[in-house]
Design a protein around this motif. Structure first.
Motif, PDB file in Angstrom:
ATOM      1  N   MET A   1       0.828  -1.200   0.000  1.00  0.00           N
ATOM      2  CA  MET A   1       0.000   0.000   0.000  1.00  0.00           C
ATOM      3  C   MET A   1       0.863   1.250   0.000  1.00  0.00           C
ATOM      4  O   MET A   1       0.588   2.231  -0.719  1.00  0.00           O
ATOM      5  CB  MET A   1      -0.916  -0.013   1.229  1.00  0.00           C
ATOM      6  CG  MET A   1      -1.990   1.062   1.216  1.00  0.00           C
ATOM      7  SD  MET A   1      -3.218   0.797  -0.078  1.00  0.00           S
ATOM      8  CE  MET A   1      -3.916  -0.775   0.468  1.00  0.00           C
ATOM      9  N   ILE A   2       1.925   1.254   0.795  1.00  0.00           N
ATOM     10  CA  ILE A   2       2.794   2.423   0.873  1.00  0.00           C
ATOM     11  C   ILE A   2       3.535   2.630  -0.444  1.00  0.00           C
ATOM     12  O   ILE A   2       3.691   3.764  -0.919  1.00  0.00           O
ATOM     13  CB  ILE A   2       3.757   2.288   2.059  1.00  0.00           C
ATOM     14  CG1 ILE A   2       2.962   2.421   3.372  1.00  0.00           C
ATOM     15  CG2 ILE A   2       4.864   3.337   1.998  1.00  0.00           C
ATOM     16  CD1 ILE A   2       3.739   2.077   4.602  1.00  0.00           C
ATOM     17  N   ALA A   3       3.979   1.539  -1.064  1.00  0.00           N
ATOM     18  CA  ALA A   3       4.635   1.654  -2.366  1.00  0.00           C
ATOM     19  C   ALA A   3       3.701   2.284  -3.391  1.00  0.00           C
ATOM     20  O   ALA A   3       4.115   3.120  -4.215  1.00  0.00           O
ATOM     21  CB  ALA A   3       5.105   0.286  -2.839  1.00  0.00           C
ATOM     22  N   LEU A   4       2.424   1.893  -3.350  1.00  0.00           N
ATOM     23  CA  LEU A   4       1.444   2.478  -4.256  1.00  0.00           C
ATOM     24  C   LEU A   4       1.260   3.959  -3.975  1.00  0.00           C
ATOM     25  O   LEU A   4       1.307   4.794  -4.891  1.00  0.00           O
ATOM     26  CB  LEU A   4       0.110   1.738  -4.100  1.00  0.00           C
ATOM     27  CG  LEU A   4      -1.088   2.317  -4.868  1.00  0.00           C
ATOM     28  CD1 LEU A   4      -0.873   2.195  -6.372  1.00  0.00           C
ATOM     29  CD2 LEU A   4      -2.380   1.613  -4.449  1.00  0.00           C
ATOM     30  N   LEU A   5       1.060   4.316  -2.719  1.00  0.00           N
ATOM     31  CA  LEU A   5       0.809   5.712  -2.352  1.00  0.00           C
ATOM     32  C   LEU A   5       2.011   6.606  -2.631  1.00  0.00           C
ATOM     33  O   LEU A   5       1.856   7.797  -2.904  1.00  0.00           O
ATOM     34  CB  LEU A   5       0.409   5.788  -0.877  1.00  0.00           C
ATOM     35  CG  LEU A   5      -0.937   5.133  -0.545  1.00  0.00           C
ATOM     36  CD1 LEU A   5      -1.078   4.938   0.957  1.00  0.00           C
ATOM     37  CD2 LEU A   5      -2.095   5.957  -1.087  1.00  0.00           C
ATOM     38  N   ASN A   6       3.198   6.030  -2.590  1.00  0.00           N
ATOM     39  CA  ASN A   6       4.400   6.811  -2.867  1.00  0.00           C
ATOM     40  C   ASN A   6       4.476   7.298  -4.313  1.00  0.00           C
ATOM     41  O   ASN A   6       5.325   8.140  -4.641  1.00  0.00           O
ATOM     42  CB  ASN A   6       5.656   5.991  -2.544  1.00  0.00           C
ATOM     43  CG  ASN A   6       5.998   6.027  -1.069  1.00  0.00           C
ATOM     44  OD1 ASN A   6       5.459   6.821  -0.305  1.00  0.00           O
ATOM     45  ND2 ASN A   6       6.899   5.146  -0.655  1.00  0.00           N
ATOM     46  N   ARG A   7       3.610   6.788  -5.168  1.00  0.00           N
ATOM     47  CA  ARG A   7       3.574   7.253  -6.561  1.00  0.00           C
ATOM     48  C   ARG A   7       3.061   8.696  -6.653  1.00  0.00           C
ATOM     49  O   ARG A   7       3.183   9.328  -7.694  1.00  0.00           O
ATOM     50  CB  ARG A   7       2.691   6.337  -7.399  1.00  0.00           C
ATOM     51  CG  ARG A   7       3.234   4.938  -7.597  1.00  0.00           C
ATOM     52  CD  ARG A   7       4.426   4.938  -8.514  1.00  0.00           C
ATOM     53  NE  ARG A   7       4.880   3.580  -8.822  1.00  0.00           N
ATOM     54  CZ  ARG A   7       5.933   3.319  -9.578  1.00  0.00           C
ATOM     55  NH1 ARG A   7       6.630   4.312 -10.111  1.00  0.00           N
ATOM     56  NH2 ARG A   7       6.297   2.077  -9.806  1.00  0.00           N
ATOM     57  N   SER A   8       2.466   9.192  -5.577  1.00  0.00           N
ATOM     58  CA  SER A   8       1.967  10.563  -5.541  1.00  0.00           C
ATOM     59  C   SER A   8       2.758  11.370  -4.528  1.00  0.00           C
ATOM     60  O   SER A   8       2.899  10.966  -3.372  1.00  0.00           O
ATOM     61  CB  SER A   8       0.480  10.575  -5.149  1.00  0.00           C
ATOM     62  OG  SER A   8       0.076  11.847  -4.685  1.00  0.00           O
ATOM     63  N   ASP A   9       3.273  12.529  -4.952  1.00  0.00           N
ATOM     64  CA  ASP A   9       4.004  13.385  -4.020  1.00  0.00           C
ATOM     65  C   ASP A   9       3.097  13.833  -2.877  1.00  0.00           C
ATOM     66  O   ASP A   9       3.528  13.892  -1.717  1.00  0.00           O
ATOM     67  CB  ASP A   9       4.561  14.611  -4.751  1.00  0.00           C
ATOM     68  CG  ASP A   9       5.685  14.258  -5.711  1.00  0.00           C
ATOM     69  OD1 ASP A   9       6.290  13.173  -5.554  1.00  0.00           O
ATOM     70  OD2 ASP A   9       5.965  15.067  -6.624  1.00  0.00           O
ATOM     71  N   ASP A  10       1.848  14.166  -3.197  1.00  0.00           N
ATOM     72  CA  ASP A  10       0.915  14.611  -2.157  1.00  0.00           C
ATOM     73  C   ASP A  10       0.635  13.503  -1.153  1.00  0.00           C
ATOM     74  O   ASP A  10       0.661  13.725   0.062  1.00  0.00           O
ATOM     75  CB  ASP A  10      -0.400  15.079  -2.783  1.00  0.00           C
ATOM     76  CG  ASP A  10      -0.314  16.487  -3.346  1.00  0.00           C
ATOM     77  OD1 ASP A  10       0.623  17.223  -2.978  1.00  0.00           O
ATOM     78  OD2 ASP A  10      -1.190  16.843  -4.163  1.00  0.00           O
ATOM     79  N   ALA A  11       0.337  12.299  -1.651  1.00  0.00           N
ATOM     80  CA  ALA A  11       0.039  11.192  -0.741  1.00  0.00           C
ATOM     81  C   ALA A  11       1.252  10.852   0.116  1.00  0.00           C
ATOM     82  O   ALA A  11       1.119  10.610   1.325  1.00  0.00           O
ATOM     83  CB  ALA A  11      -0.414   9.967  -1.531  1.00  0.00           C
ATOM     84  N   ARG A  12       2.440  10.864  -0.496  1.00  0.00           N
ATOM     85  CA  ARG A  12       3.657  10.536   0.256  1.00  0.00           C
ATOM     86  C   ARG A  12       3.928  11.564   1.345  1.00  0.00           C
ATOM     87  O   ARG A  12       4.432  11.219   2.425  1.00  0.00           O
ATOM     88  CB  ARG A  12       4.842  10.464  -0.707  1.00  0.00           C
ATOM     89  CG  ARG A  12       6.137  10.003  -0.031  1.00  0.00           C
ATOM     90  CD  ARG A  12       7.241   9.740  -1.034  1.00  0.00           C
ATOM     91  NE  ARG A  12       7.563  10.933  -1.816  1.00  0.00           N
ATOM     92  CZ  ARG A  12       7.370  11.078  -3.113  1.00  0.00           C
ATOM     93  NH1 ARG A  12       6.817  10.098  -3.808  1.00  0.00           N
ATOM     94  NH2 ARG A  12       7.693  12.182  -3.737  1.00  0.00           N
ATOM     95  N   ALA A  13       3.583  12.814   1.114  1.00  0.00           N
ATOM     96  CA  ALA A  13       3.825  13.858   2.114  1.00  0.00           C
ATOM     97  C   ALA A  13       2.700  13.940   3.149  1.00  0.00           C
ATOM     98  O   ALA A  13       2.964  14.126   4.347  1.00  0.00           O
ATOM     99  CB  ALA A  13       3.993  15.207   1.417  1.00  0.00           C
ATOM    100  N   LEU A  14       1.453  13.827   2.692  1.00  0.00           N
ATOM    101  CA  LEU A  14       0.316  14.100   3.569  1.00  0.00           C
ATOM    102  C   LEU A  14      -0.113  12.909   4.423  1.00  0.00           C
ATOM    103  O   LEU A  14      -0.570  13.094   5.552  1.00  0.00           O
ATOM    104  CB  LEU A  14      -0.879  14.570   2.729  1.00  0.00           C
ATOM    105  CG  LEU A  14      -0.709  15.901   2.001  1.00  0.00           C
ATOM    106  CD1 LEU A  14      -1.920  16.187   1.124  1.00  0.00           C
ATOM    107  CD2 LEU A  14      -0.473  17.031   2.988  1.00  0.00           C
ATOM    108  N   TYR A  15       0.043  11.685   3.903  1.00  0.00           N
ATOM    109  CA  TYR A  15      -0.439  10.541   4.680  1.00  0.00           C
ATOM    110  C   TYR A  15       0.361  10.363   5.976  1.00  0.00           C
ATOM    111  O   TYR A  15      -0.235  10.155   7.043  1.00  0.00           O
ATOM    112  CB  TYR A  15      -0.406   9.268   3.839  1.00  0.00           C
ATOM    113  CG  TYR A  15      -1.550   8.312   4.120  1.00  0.00           C
ATOM    114  CD1 TYR A  15      -2.039   8.123   5.414  1.00  0.00           C
ATOM    115  CD2 TYR A  15      -2.147   7.580   3.104  1.00  0.00           C
ATOM    116  CE1 TYR A  15      -3.075   7.253   5.680  1.00  0.00           C
ATOM    117  CE2 TYR A  15      -3.196   6.701   3.357  1.00  0.00           C
ATOM    118  CZ  TYR A  15      -3.651   6.547   4.651  1.00  0.00           C
ATOM    119  OH  TYR A  15      -4.697   5.684   4.918  1.00  0.00           O
TER     120      TYR A  15
END
Length: 231
Positions: free
Chosen positions: A156-170
């Motif tokens: 899940m984290i690898a997937l979310l890391n594809r977005s700069d916003d998700a990687r920073a905000l989550y």
């Protein structure tokens, strides 16, 4: 004990791949990030709270694929959700959250609802929080096993890391959740694990190391003799 024939059958791998492909196609058909979020939330609602793990599995199918464009689409949609604080979530029972009625207030019939007699209230949880609570807390589901938790969380984290916003905000959201003693939502142990995930994620560790940080932090917290299951 007889099998529960009322539960819908689990989809086959081919059906999961086809459903994931339809989801990605629906997201790709629209340029508006708000509409994409609507599509994602609608899917979670259509599946229903009891089948939120299937929603997570669909995300996992995309995460496991080699389709980077599809992964970015999903991750960026979660980035939109995080900016709006409107996550496609699932519910898990928060055992111990129910309270006795206020003796100074009039006694309403609702005081004798299922919540009063022990059916715990539920809160919507995002994918990372859902996996963590499912693994660590007693809920209406059989607990998620450690290895399955590690695999699902890192994916899940690898997937979310594809977005700069998700990687920073989550990670920011998880850190805030870890500081907020929401009534019945998280145990102390779960808040500590969310904090560990947030810290490792924010530090830029690999998805596998973030998942391992969560497991290292929770060692010994799962009571003995728990029955655990796979996702």
């Amino acid at each position: 004990m007889t099998a529960d024939t009322s539960a819908p059958p689990l989809p086959s791998p081919a059906e999961l791949r086809a459903a994931a492909d339809r989801l990605v196609s629906a997201l790709a058909a629209h340029d508006d990030p708000e509409y994409r979020l609507t599509v994602l939330k609608r899917l979670a609602r259509r599946l229903g709270e009891e089948r939120y793990p299937l929603f997570l599995r669909l995300l996992g199918v995309v995460a496991e694929s080699d389709d980077e464009r599809a992964q970015r689409l999903l991750a960026e949609t979660f980035g939109t959700a995080l900016r709006r604080m409107d996550m496609p979530g699932g519910a898990l029972s928060s055992w111990g959250a129910a309270r006795l009625p206020d003796p100074s207030a009039p006694l309403a019939a609702s005081a004798f609802s299922g919540h009063f007699f022990g059916a715990a209230p539920q809160r919507l949880l995002g994918p990372v929080e859902y996996l963590t609570v499912w693994h660590l807390q007693r809920t209406q589901r059989t607990a998620l096993g450690a290895e399955t938790f590690r695999t699902a969380l890192s994916r899940m984290i690898a997937l979310l890391n594809r977005s700069d916003d998700a990687r920073a905000l989550y990670p920011q959201k998880l850190a805030a959740d870890a500081q907020n003693e929401l009534e019945g939502a998280y145990t102390r142990a779960t808040r500590e694990r969310l904090a560990a995930i947030a810290a490792a994620w924010k530090a830029g560790q690999s998805p596998e190391d973030v998942a391992q940080a969560a497991l290292d932090a929770q060692a010994g917290d799962t009571p003995a003799n728990w029955v655990v299951r796979d996702l």
